[in-house]
Design a protein around this motif. Sequence first.
Motif, PDB file in Angstrom:
ATOM      1  N   THR A 100      44.006  36.207  49.656  1.00 30.63           N
ATOM      2  CA  THR A 100      44.030  34.764  49.126  1.00 30.63           C
ATOM      3  C   THR A 100      45.509  33.993  49.601  1.00 30.63           C
ATOM      4  O   THR A 100      46.320  34.571  50.181  1.00 30.63           O
ATOM      5  N   PHE A 101      45.308  32.854  49.470  1.00 30.38           N
ATOM      6  CA  PHE A 101      46.359  32.123  49.780  1.00 30.38           C
ATOM      7  C   PHE A 101      47.084  31.409  48.268  1.00 30.38           C
ATOM      8  O   PHE A 101      46.350  30.943  47.590  1.00 30.38           O
ATOM      9  N   LEU A 102      48.211  31.819  48.488  1.00 29.14           N
ATOM     10  CA  LEU A 102      49.064  31.226  47.294  1.00 29.14           C
ATOM     11  C   LEU A 102      50.271  30.565  47.641  1.00 29.14           C
ATOM     12  O   LEU A 102      50.817  30.938  48.871  1.00 29.14           O
ATOM     13  N   MET A 103      50.522  29.272  46.810  1.00 29.33           N
ATOM     14  CA  MET A 103      51.921  28.650  47.222  1.00 29.33           C
ATOM     15  C   MET A 103      52.669  28.055  46.411  1.00 29.33           C
ATOM     16  O   MET A 103      52.078  27.713  45.262  1.00 29.33           O
ATOM     17  N   VAL A 104      53.974  28.320  46.447  1.00 30.13           N
ATOM     18  CA  VAL A 104      54.841  28.013  45.291  1.00 30.13           C
ATOM     19  C   VAL A 104      54.957  26.419  45.738  1.00 30.13           C
ATOM     20  O   VAL A 104      55.549  26.047  46.825  1.00 30.13           O
ATOM     21  N   LYS A 105      54.954  25.741  44.906  1.00 30.26           N
ATOM     22  CA  LYS A 105      54.871  24.388  45.068  1.00 30.26           C
ATOM     23  C   LYS A 105      56.459  23.722  45.073  1.00 30.26           C
ATOM     24  O   LYS A 105      57.269  24.498  44.569  1.00 30.26           O
ATOM     25  N   GLU A 119      42.515  44.287  46.033  1.00 32.75           N
ATOM     26  CA  GLU A 119      41.270  44.147  45.284  1.00 32.75           C
ATOM     27  C   GLU A 119      41.140  42.983  44.327  1.00 32.75           C
ATOM     28  O   GLU A 119      41.928  42.928  43.459  1.00 32.75           O
ATOM     29  N   ASN A 120      40.124  42.226  44.461  1.00 30.08           N
ATOM     30  CA  ASN A 120      39.886  41.008  43.572  1.00 30.08           C
ATOM     31  C   ASN A 120      40.972  40.366  43.518  1.00 30.08           C
ATOM     32  O   ASN A 120      41.400  39.435  42.593  1.00 30.08           O
ATOM     33  N   VAL A 121      41.935  40.257  44.613  1.00 32.76           N
ATOM     34  CA  VAL A 121      43.265  39.357  44.585  1.00 32.76           C
ATOM     35  C   VAL A 121      42.862  37.712  44.415  1.00 32.76           C
ATOM     36  O   VAL A 121      43.775  37.288  43.450  1.00 32.76           O
ATOM     37  N   ILE A 122      41.988  37.015  44.624  1.00 30.04           N
ATOM     38  CA  ILE A 122      41.427  35.807  44.563  1.00 30.04           C
ATOM     39  C   ILE A 122      41.410  35.611  43.027  1.00 30.04           C
ATOM     40  O   ILE A 122      42.363  34.447  42.544  1.00 30.04           O
ATOM     41  N   ALA A 123      40.396  36.129  42.318  1.00 31.14           N
ATOM     42  CA  ALA A 123      40.211  36.107  40.985  1.00 31.14           C
ATOM     43  C   ALA A 123      41.419  36.393  40.144  1.00 31.14           C
ATOM     44  O   ALA A 123      41.999  35.650  39.137  1.00 31.14           O
ATOM     45  N   THR A 124      42.026  37.397  40.275  1.00 33.54           N
ATOM     46  CA  THR A 124      43.034  37.940  39.458  1.00 33.54           C
ATOM     47  C   THR A 124      44.347  36.986  39.652  1.00 33.54           C
ATOM     48  O   THR A 124      45.228  36.988  38.767  1.00 33.54           O
ATOM     49  N   ALA A 125      44.717  36.699  40.925  1.00 32.95           N
ATOM     50  CA  ALA A 125      45.667  35.951  41.101  1.00 32.95           C
ATOM     51  C   ALA A 125      45.562  34.507  40.163  1.00 32.95           C
ATOM     52  O   ALA A 125      46.450  33.730  39.618  1.00 32.95           O
ATOM     53  N   ARG A 126      44.389  34.037  40.286  1.00 31.09           N
ATOM     54  CA  ARG A 126      44.021  32.800  39.402  1.00 31.09           C
ATOM     55  C   ARG A 126      44.229  33.008  37.878  1.00 31.09           C
ATOM     56  O   ARG A 126      44.696  32.361  37.105  1.00 31.09           O
ATOM     57  N   GLN A 127      43.988  34.267  37.533  1.00 29.29           N
ATOM     58  CA  GLN A 127      44.169  34.593  35.921  1.00 29.29           C
ATOM     59  C   GLN A 127      45.918  34.680  35.876  1.00 29.29           C
ATOM     60  O   GLN A 127      46.343  34.267  34.868  1.00 29.29           O
ATOM     61  N   MET A 128      46.486  35.329  36.843  1.00 28.63           N
ATOM     62  CA  MET A 128      47.915  35.237  36.681  1.00 28.63           C
ATOM     63  C   MET A 128      48.478  33.860  36.627  1.00 28.63           C
ATOM     64  O   MET A 128      49.797  33.871  36.072  1.00 28.63           O
ATOM     65  N   ILE A 145      52.433  26.274  41.154  1.00 23.00           N
ATOM     66  CA  ILE A 145      51.637  27.127  41.972  1.00 23.00           C
ATOM     67  C   ILE A 145      50.438  26.857  42.117  1.00 23.00           C
ATOM     68  O   ILE A 145      49.822  26.123  41.445  1.00 23.00           O
ATOM     69  N   HIS A 146      49.907  26.996  43.448  1.00 17.55           N
ATOM     70  CA  HIS A 146      48.733  26.872  44.024  1.00 17.55           C
ATOM     71  C   HIS A 146      48.162  28.016  44.116  1.00 17.55           C
ATOM     72  O   HIS A 146      48.713  28.826  44.901  1.00 17.55           O
ATOM     73  N   GLY A 147      46.891  28.368  43.943  1.00 17.26           N
ATOM     74  CA  GLY A 147      46.036  29.483  44.480  1.00 17.26           C
ATOM     75  C   GLY A 147      44.776  29.157  44.790  1.00 17.26           C
ATOM     76  O   GLY A 147      44.078  28.460  44.311  1.00 17.26           O
ATOM     77  N   SER A 148      44.106  29.947  46.097  1.00 19.59           N
ATOM     78  CA  SER A 148      42.633  29.739  46.312  1.00 19.59           C
ATOM     79  C   SER A 148      41.919  29.927  45.201  1.00 19.59           C
ATOM     80  O   SER A 148      41.998  30.759  44.463  1.00 19.59           O
ATOM     81  N   ASP A 149      40.634  29.204  45.121  1.00 17.84           N
ATOM     82  CA  ASP A 149      39.770  29.369  43.974  1.00 17.84           C
ATOM     83  C   ASP A 149      38.325  30.029  44.389  1.00 17.84           C
ATOM     84  O   ASP A 149      37.613  30.459  43.526  1.00 17.84           O
ATOM     85  N   SER A 150      38.349  30.540  45.700  1.00 14.31           N
ATOM     86  CA  SER A 150      37.202  31.211  46.154  1.00 14.31           C
ATOM     87  C   SER A 150      37.406  31.846  47.238  1.00 14.31           C
ATOM     88  O   SER A 150      38.318  31.572  48.143  1.00 14.31           O
ATOM     89  N   PRO A 151      36.462  32.820  47.616  1.00 15.14           N
ATOM     90  CA  PRO A 151      36.612  33.446  49.111  1.00 15.14           C
ATOM     91  C   PRO A 151      36.607  32.228  50.372  1.00 15.14           C
ATOM     92  O   PRO A 151      37.265  32.515  51.234  1.00 15.14           O
ATOM     93  N   GLU A 152      35.684  31.232  50.045  1.00 19.26           N
ATOM     94  CA  GLU A 152      35.662  30.514  51.158  1.00 19.26           C
ATOM     95  C   GLU A 152      36.833  29.369  51.031  1.00 19.26           C
ATOM     96  O   GLU A 152      37.441  29.187  52.163  1.00 19.26           O
ATOM     97  N   SER A 153      37.414  29.186  49.885  1.00 16.97           N
ATOM     98  CA  SER A 153      38.801  28.426  50.172  1.00 16.97           C
ATOM     99  C   SER A 153      39.824  29.256  50.612  1.00 16.97           C
ATOM    100  O   SER A 153      40.836  28.731  51.271  1.00 16.97           O
ATOM    101  N   ALA A 154      39.706  30.407  50.226  1.00 17.88           N
ATOM    102  CA  ALA A 154      41.021  31.484  50.555  1.00 17.88           C
ATOM    103  C   ALA A 154      40.882  31.629  52.235  1.00 17.88           C
ATOM    104  O   ALA A 154      42.019  31.323  53.013  1.00 17.88           O
ATOM    105  N   GLU A 155      39.710  31.646  52.734  1.00 16.72           N
ATOM    106  CA  GLU A 155      39.650  31.810  54.212  1.00 16.72           C
ATOM    107  C   GLU A 155      40.278  30.222  54.856  1.00 16.72           C
ATOM    108  O   GLU A 155      40.891  30.257  56.082  1.00 16.72           O
TER     109      GLU A 155
END
Length: 143
Positions: free
Chosen positions: A4-9, A78-87, A114-124
């Motif tokens: 996933t893509f994460l960004m500290v704003k 594993e499941n980093v996209i959804a888990t990061a959104r929860q965190m 912080i920003h984080g991708s919300d789906s596999p498509e947006s992560a890619e």
Amino acid sequence: MEKTFLMVKPDGVQRNLIGEIVARFEKKGFQLVGGKLMSIPKELAEQHYGEHKERPFFGELVDFITSGPVFAMVWEGENVIATARQMMGATNPKDSAPGTIRGDFAATVGKNIIHGSDSPESAEREIGLFFKQDELVEYTKLM
Ligand code: CMP
């Protein structure tokens, strides 16, 4: 393995929260595979937030994300996209639970740390916008 893509704003960088945020994902067990402190060019900001182009706050969003350095990251696990959104907690800090990054550190929807991708498509898509393939590392699997 999922990435996933994460960004500290800019607000998170200026408030010295990079270390705190990186530590949370490290302690959770995810692996940092790419990271850079950078200023986002206006064109990249407009591409990154393209899906919000028609929103009334689009101009504000682009101005804010280009207002100072950000810390862009790629995380793997594993499941980093959804888990990061929860965190991260809900987009609007008024709804984000204590214990989440926004719940603990943010007070307004515009400056929500912080920003984080919300789906596999947006992560890619977002990883491709911010990182070249040779800027991402691979770990030998020891764990
Ligand atoms: P982010 O996850 O980076 O994706 C889009 C961003 O738009 C979101 O986080 C918020 O920071 C921002 N946003 C959402 N609603 C508003 C709003 N009403 N005013 C300003 N910014 C907003």
